[in-house]
Each structure stands twice: as C-alpha cells, then as structure tokens.
Design a protein around this motif. Structure first.
Motif, PDB file in Angstrom:
ATOM      1  N   ASP A 100       0.736  -1.358   0.353  1.00  0.00           N
ATOM      2  CA  ASP A 100       0.097   0.271   0.139  1.00  0.00           C
ATOM      3  C   ASP A 100       0.854   1.230   0.132  1.00  0.00           C
ATOM      4  O   ASP A 100       0.107   2.822  -0.267  1.00  0.00           O
ATOM      5  N   ASN A 101       1.715   1.333   0.176  1.00  0.00           N
ATOM      6  CA  ASN A 101       2.506   2.308  -0.416  1.00  0.00           C
ATOM      7  C   ASN A 101       3.196   3.173   0.669  1.00  0.00           C
ATOM      8  O   ASN A 101       2.885   4.195   0.624  1.00  0.00           O
ATOM      9  N   THR A 102       2.607   2.685   2.450  1.00  0.00           N
ATOM     10  CA  THR A 102       2.954   3.133   3.218  1.00  0.00           C
ATOM     11  C   THR A 102       4.138   2.463   3.962  1.00  0.00           C
ATOM     12  O   THR A 102       4.581   1.711   4.073  1.00  0.00           O
ATOM     13  N   VAL A 103       4.327   3.875   5.307  1.00  0.00           N
ATOM     14  CA  VAL A 103       5.821   3.377   5.544  1.00  0.00           C
ATOM     15  C   VAL A 103       5.641   3.406   6.752  1.00  0.00           C
ATOM     16  O   VAL A 103       4.695   4.458   7.733  1.00  0.00           O
ATOM     17  N   THR A 104       6.412   3.099   8.372  1.00  0.00           N
ATOM     18  CA  THR A 104       6.298   3.286   9.713  1.00  0.00           C
ATOM     19  C   THR A 104       7.376   4.390   9.559  1.00  0.00           C
ATOM     20  O   THR A 104       8.621   4.712   9.750  1.00  0.00           O
ATOM     21  N   ILE A 105       6.900   5.833  10.235  1.00  0.00           N
ATOM     22  CA  ILE A 105       7.603   6.805  10.810  1.00  0.00           C
ATOM     23  C   ILE A 105       8.038   6.612  12.705  1.00  0.00           C
ATOM     24  O   ILE A 105       6.569   6.448  12.896  1.00  0.00           O
ATOM     25  N   ARG A 106       8.703   6.950  13.217  1.00  0.00           N
ATOM     26  CA  ARG A 106       9.207   6.973  14.511  1.00  0.00           C
ATOM     27  C   ARG A 106       9.480   8.341  14.837  1.00  0.00           C
ATOM     28  O   ARG A 106      10.573   8.369  14.403  1.00  0.00           O
ATOM     29  N   TYR A 107       9.072   8.936  15.734  1.00  0.00           N
ATOM     30  CA  TYR A 107      10.094   9.601  15.943  1.00  0.00           C
ATOM     31  C   TYR A 107      10.442   9.785  17.755  1.00  0.00           C
ATOM     32  O   TYR A 107      10.242   8.673  18.499  1.00  0.00           O
ATOM     33  N   ARG A 108      11.468   9.578  17.424  1.00  0.00           N
ATOM     34  CA  ARG A 108      12.840  10.290  18.941  1.00  0.00           C
ATOM     35  C   ARG A 108      12.696  10.332  19.973  1.00  0.00           C
ATOM     36  O   ARG A 108      12.512   9.175  20.978  1.00  0.00           O
ATOM     37  N   ASP A 109      11.714  11.388  20.514  1.00  0.00           N
ATOM     38  CA  ASP A 109      11.445  12.075  21.598  1.00  0.00           C
ATOM     39  C   ASP A 109      10.221  11.249  21.947  1.00  0.00           C
ATOM     40  O   ASP A 109      10.778  11.446  23.178  1.00  0.00           O
ATOM     41  N   THR A 110       9.305  10.501  21.401  1.00  0.00           N
ATOM     42  CA  THR A 110       8.397  10.808  21.989  1.00  0.00           C
ATOM     43  C   THR A 110       7.994   8.705  22.010  1.00  0.00           C
ATOM     44  O   THR A 110       7.277   7.991  22.715  1.00  0.00           O
ATOM     45  N   MET A 111       9.183   8.334  20.796  1.00  0.00           N
ATOM     46  CA  MET A 111       8.740   6.741  20.717  1.00  0.00           C
ATOM     47  C   MET A 111       7.933   6.479  19.802  1.00  0.00           C
ATOM     48  O   MET A 111       7.359   5.376  19.413  1.00  0.00           O
ATOM     49  N   VAL A 112       6.454   7.403  19.516  1.00  0.00           N
ATOM     50  CA  VAL A 112       5.105   7.186  18.686  1.00  0.00           C
ATOM     51  C   VAL A 112       5.964   6.700  17.224  1.00  0.00           C
ATOM     52  O   VAL A 112       6.848   7.269  16.645  1.00  0.00           O
ATOM     53  N   GLN A 113       5.155   5.548  16.910  1.00  0.00           N
ATOM     54  CA  GLN A 113       5.111   4.998  15.702  1.00  0.00           C
ATOM     55  C   GLN A 113       4.072   5.572  15.040  1.00  0.00           C
ATOM     56  O   GLN A 113       3.582   5.149  15.758  1.00  0.00           O
ATOM     57  N   GLU A 114       3.463   5.857  13.597  1.00  0.00           N
ATOM     58  CA  GLU A 114       3.023   5.695  13.078  1.00  0.00           C
ATOM     59  C   GLU A 114       2.970   5.107  11.938  1.00  0.00           C
ATOM     60  O   GLU A 114       3.880   5.306  11.279  1.00  0.00           O
ATOM     61  N   ARG A 115       1.033   5.562  10.489  1.00  0.00           N
ATOM     62  CA  ARG A 115       1.999   4.845   8.994  1.00  0.00           C
ATOM     63  C   ARG A 115       1.657   6.305   8.536  1.00  0.00           C
ATOM     64  O   ARG A 115       0.617   7.163   8.596  1.00  0.00           O
ATOM     65  N   ILE A 116       2.419   6.465   7.868  1.00  0.00           N
ATOM     66  CA  ILE A 116       1.485   7.283   6.258  1.00  0.00           C
ATOM     67  C   ILE A 116       2.799   6.750   5.317  1.00  0.00           C
ATOM     68  O   ILE A 116       3.575   5.898   5.316  1.00  0.00           O
ATOM     69  N   ALA A 117       1.810   7.786   4.028  1.00  0.00           N
ATOM     70  CA  ALA A 117       2.151   7.339   2.846  1.00  0.00           C
ATOM     71  C   ALA A 117       3.967   7.584   2.930  1.00  0.00           C
ATOM     72  O   ALA A 117       4.411   8.320   3.267  1.00  0.00           O
ATOM     73  N   LEU A 118       4.618   6.427   1.953  1.00  0.00           N
ATOM     74  CA  LEU A 118       6.113   6.384   1.339  1.00  0.00           C
ATOM     75  C   LEU A 118       6.256   7.831   0.977  1.00  0.00           C
ATOM     76  O   LEU A 118       7.458   9.001   1.319  1.00  0.00           O
ATOM     77  N   SER A 119       5.588   8.540  -0.348  1.00  0.00           N
ATOM     78  CA  SER A 119       4.813   9.749  -1.341  1.00  0.00           C
ATOM     79  C   SER A 119       5.560  11.187   0.013  1.00  0.00           C
ATOM     80  O   SER A 119       5.511  12.250  -0.297  1.00  0.00           O
ATOM     81  N   GLU A 120       4.525  11.244   1.186  1.00  0.00           N
ATOM     82  CA  GLU A 120       4.657  12.543   2.351  1.00  0.00           C
ATOM     83  C   GLU A 120       5.989  11.994   2.756  1.00  0.00           C
ATOM     84  O   GLU A 120       5.934  12.860   4.111  1.00  0.00           O
ATOM     85  N   VAL A 121       7.106  11.711   3.425  1.00  0.00           N
ATOM     86  CA  VAL A 121       8.122  11.069   3.963  1.00  0.00           C
ATOM     87  C   VAL A 121       9.207  12.904   3.892  1.00  0.00           C
ATOM     88  O   VAL A 121       9.246  13.063   4.798  1.00  0.00           O
ATOM     89  N   LYS A 122       9.694  12.723   2.677  1.00  0.00           N
ATOM     90  CA  LYS A 122      10.379  13.918   1.898  1.00  0.00           C
ATOM     91  C   LYS A 122       9.873  15.332   3.078  1.00  0.00           C
ATOM     92  O   LYS A 122      10.493  16.205   3.922  1.00  0.00           O
ATOM     93  N   ASN A 123       8.449  15.322   2.151  1.00  0.00           N
ATOM     94  CA  ASN A 123       7.728  16.872   2.975  1.00  0.00           C
ATOM     95  C   ASN A 123       7.429  16.800   4.701  1.00  0.00           C
ATOM     96  O   ASN A 123       7.735  17.950   4.930  1.00  0.00           O
TER      97      ASN A 123
END
Ligand code: GAP
Length: 486
Positions: free
Chosen positions: A456-479
């Motif tokens: 589905d062209n999504t990835v998991t992004i993990r935020y260092r400070d909170t360790m929260v993970q969420e699924r976002i579109a691969l195409s959104e990562v750079k922005n």
C-alpha cells in the motif's frame, strides 16, 4: 539533562562512542585541551554555525559576514592591547610546579565551602581582581590555606601575569632577532573585523548602524584548561561587531543582550537555564560588559559575551596604522539639524564560543531514560534530544529485511531525500537495535520499510523524542521531515 557531575562523565564517553568528539591525537595519548570533532560532531557543529550565520547575515538586513585570515600583521595585536594586556594572573605551586589561574584556583576552593562562605570568598576575589591587587590575591590564597591539587601543599609563588597568546614564526627568512618574524595565532576573531571596517563599509555601502559577522578559529594558551570542550586552547568563535553612533552604545548593548538571549532560546535552551552576569572587572576595551551564562552540568558559566567596546579598537588601529578610520554620517542630528558628520563609530560586540554552545546543546540533549514495559520488565535507552533543525542526521531509512525488494524501496527514498537533508541508510541488525542506535546519535526521525510498503506504499515513521510510531504514505516522508526541520 546531564546536570549531575556523574552524568557529565557519561556524556563525555557518549560523545566519543557515537562519533561526536575525540581527544586530539589520541593515539599519542592526546594533547591537553585540544579536541577533534568526529563524523556526527562535525555535522552538528556545522549546523549550529550555519544557524548562527543565517540568523545574523540573512535575517538582519544590516549585517554582513566576512572570513578574515587567522594570521594578522603583528602590529594588530599591539594596537588591540593584546600584547600588553591579554594576560591572566597566575600562581605556581613550588612543590608540584603546577601553574594555576588565580581565579580558577580560588573558585575551585570555593566549591568545597558552605554556600555563604563561598559567596564571601568569591566577592573578595572579585574585588581584588577588579583592582589588579595581586598581593591581595596572594594573601587571600594564603589566608584560606588553599592547596595545590597535586602536591597538597600551600607553598605558592607570588601572583604574576601570563600572556595567553600563542606565537609562531612567519616565512623562512632567518633573523638574529626572533621577534622580527613573530606572528600570533589570533586570540579572538574580532580584530579581523576591525581591520576590515573600511573595506566592508565602503564596498558594501553600509550605513550605520550595521554589523559585520564572522566565525572562525581562535587560540589561547589557557593554563587551566578543563571541563572537556568548555575551555580549549584551540576553539571557534562566532562574533559580530555592530557599528553605531557614539552615545547610542547603552541602547544597543541592551538590545543585543536581549536579542542574543532570545536567540539561544530559539535553539531550545530553556529561559531558566540562561542568565545575565555583569562583569565586575572590565576588559581594557570595554565600557560595559556582561556574560550570558548557561547552567552547565558543572554550574553556571559564561556561554556568550556582550561587550560595549566603545571606539577603542578602531581608534587604536587608526593610530598604529596611521590610516584614517572614520565614517561620514549624513543623517541629520535632531538637536542641531545638521549632519552628524565624521566620527569613529562605537561598537557593541556579541561573541559566542561555538564549542561552548555545542556543549550546551549536547548536555541539554543527553537523556538516560528508563521505563516499565507492559510485561513489567524494565527498558531503557540513552537518547540525544537535539532539536531536529540542527540534528546531524535528520532521517534514518531502515528496510525491515535485507531482501524481498525492501532495500530497493529504501534506496529510492534515500535518493529522493538526500539532496534536501542528511539521511542515513542502515539494513543490519534487528529493528529495535537500529532504533536505539539512532536515539543515541540523536536522529529525530526513522522510517521503516516493510512488506506492507509493497502492498500500500505506506511506511512506519518513528519519532525519536516520544518513540511514537505511525503509518504514513511513502510519498509524504520527505515533506514531513522538511516541515519539521524548517
Ligand atoms: N572578542 C571578545 C572575546 O573574545 P571572550 O569573552 O574572551 O571575548 C568570547 O570570548 C567567547 O568565546 C566566550 O563567551 C566563550 O564562549 C568563547 N571562549 C573564550 N575562550 C574560550 C576557550 N578557551 N575555549 C572555548 N571557548 C572559549
């Protein structure tokens, strides 16, 4: 925050282990008070420098930047007063032959006293330093029976002045008088700005008030060099000289002290960890001076100096060079309704040590965290919570496995992002281990590419400070990363 002494040692080890700071020439047992920045340290240092440079030269339309040479004509340092005045009172212990800066020796002793006694001692010391009363300082050391840390005796010499400038020989011409070829390694970058005042003012058609900014290396033969990169013999300064009308210096002095404190806060330094400290003893060039102090892991210490330098430097260079250094101000003086005319500008200086600011940022960022997991067992991590806008690496791109086409997708993302910000690619080790490593380096965002990405062209992004993970579109990562770091 590494605000306890024991954590400070851990911070130093962490800086070494994760490629931030190494002792200089370590394989030869190092060189005292000289440090090298590793792959992550050099990038963080550059990001801090760029942030300062941008805020000075791009966000202020009346400040321009220059890059003057480290070597300057030796007369520069006669004119600036550094040959005669750039010295600190020192004392030697006769048994150990160890030399101390008098203020550091007394301050070190004060740390061992109850608060009120320490306060009294430091006030006495400040009063004596302000009067250059060396006999009084010796008496204070004797009366308090202050001991050398090595010999443990109080067998002291008199207090004497010791010049902090390094010198070397210039060119290959032999001379009977070694002073003929003597040049100094600059002890401050400011003089490179003063000697170029007219060059910049005329070629840039600058109108007062205006500033000249510069970053670069400075060298001081510090006697007691301690506390890691806080006091080094080779360090970097970020200085700005602001040229103004005589008489307006107090207004600009106040303006720049407030402005600089706010700037430090914009880097995530909490207001309660910053304070102003007025100088008791003014440097030979100043009519007012203060430090912006930060509460380092080892106490409140100077981070940046704000100095009202009057017209001292420009007048001195005018006298020694025999070249007229003045400015013609054709704005009207409201009192006389005539142009202000010719004058030697006054100067308010802001001067921050890049290495000291680095230490500020990294000591605030360093966190040892522990928590209980759902199954009741303990987990922990060491994380550098460096503000995303200056973190050395912004994004880690991590394929979950080294196969099934995941590395190919990850490398495509890498190609898309790497021209815009620093990325790091890693496919080795379990994902949890890779996250911990990125926490320790201070990478604010990790993106994991897994089998679902292929569907589905999504990835998991993990935020260092909170360790929260969420699924976002691969195409959104750079922005998303660009948004967070700008
Ligand atoms: N041009 C003015 C000047 O050099 P300073 O207070 O001597 O003033 C300015 O130095 C800043 O340079 C300090 O606030 C500190 O951040 C940094 N600095 C000075 N000596 C240093 C040293 N030995 N190691 C690291 N940073 C130093």
């Amino acid at each position: 925050m590494a605000n306890e002494a024991n954590n400070f040692q851990e911070l130093i080890s962490h800086c070494k282990e994760y490629g931030y700071i190494f002792q200089s020439s370590e394989i030869y047992d190092g060189l005292a008070a000289v440090y090298d920045y590793g792959q992550n340290g050099a990038q963080l240092k550059k990001n801090i420098r760029d942030y300062w440079w941008k805020s000075m030269t791009q966000l202020h339309d009346n400040i321009v930047g220059i890059d003057a040479a480290i070597f300057m004509h030796p007369t520069t340092w006669k004119a600036s007063g550094h040959v005669d005045n750039f010295s600190d009172p020192m004392i030697d212990n006769k048994d150990s032959n160890k030399r101390y800066r008098v203020d550091h020796l007394i301050e070190g002793f004060a740390e061992t006293l109850p608060e009120n006694d320490a306060k009294r001692l430091l006030e006495d010391m400040d009063a004596l330093l302000a009067k250059d009363d060396y006999a009084g300082l010796k008496e204070l050391i004797d009366d308090n029976k202050i001991k050398c840390a090595i010999s443990k005796t109080s067998n002291w010499t008199d207090v004497r002045q010791f010049n902090l400038m390094f010198s070397t020989e210039f060119g290959a011409v032999a001379s009977d008088n070694p002073d003929d070829n003597k040049v100094y390694l600059r002890p401050e970058t400011a003089q490179g700005i003063f000697v170029n005042f007219l060059n910049v003012q005329k070629t840039g058609r600058m109108k007062i008030p205006f500033g000249i900014a510069q970053t670069g290396k400075a060298f001081r033969n510090e006697i007691v060099a301690r506390q890691f990169i806080f006091r080094m013999r080779e360090f970097e300064q970020m200085e700005m000289q602001f040229f103004i009308r005589p008489g307006s210096q107090m207004e600009w002095y106040k303006f720049w002290s407030e402005e600089r404190k706010k700037w430090h806060q914009s880097l995530g330094i909490p207001a309660e960890k910053l304070r102003f400290h007025d100088h008791v003893k003014l440097a030979h060039y100043a009519d007012a001076a203060m430090d912006i102090e930060f509460e380092f892991p080892f106490g409140w210490k100077e981070l940046e100096g704000i100095h009202s330098r009057t017209d001292f430097d420009l007048k001195q260079h005018q006298e020694y060079s025999k070249k007229k250094i003045q400015y013609f101000d054709n704005d009207l003086d409201p009192d006389t309704n005539k142009p202000y005319g010719n004058y030697t500008p006054y100067v308010v200086e802001t001067s921050v040590g890049l290495d000291r600011l680095f230490l500020t940022i990294i000591s605030l960022a360093y966190n040892e965290e522990k928590w209980l997991k759902e199954d009741g067992t303990e987990d922990s991590r060491v994380v550098l919570k460096i503000p995303a806008k200056i973190a050395p690496t912004k994004l880690a791109i991590l394929p979950l496995l080294k196969k099934d086409g995941l590395p190919e997708i990850a490398k495509e993302l890498m190609d898309e992002c790497k021209s815009s910000f620093m990325c790091f690619y890693e496919e080795k080790d379990a994902i949890g281990k890779r996250y911990r490593r990125m926490d320790a380096i201070g990478t604010p965002f990790c993106v994991t590419i897994d089998h679902q990405t292929k569907e589905d062209n999504t990835v998991t992004i993990r935020y260092r400070d909170t360790m929260v993970q969420e699924r976002i579109a691969l195409s959104e990562v750079k922005n998303l990363v660009l948004q967070k770091i700008n």
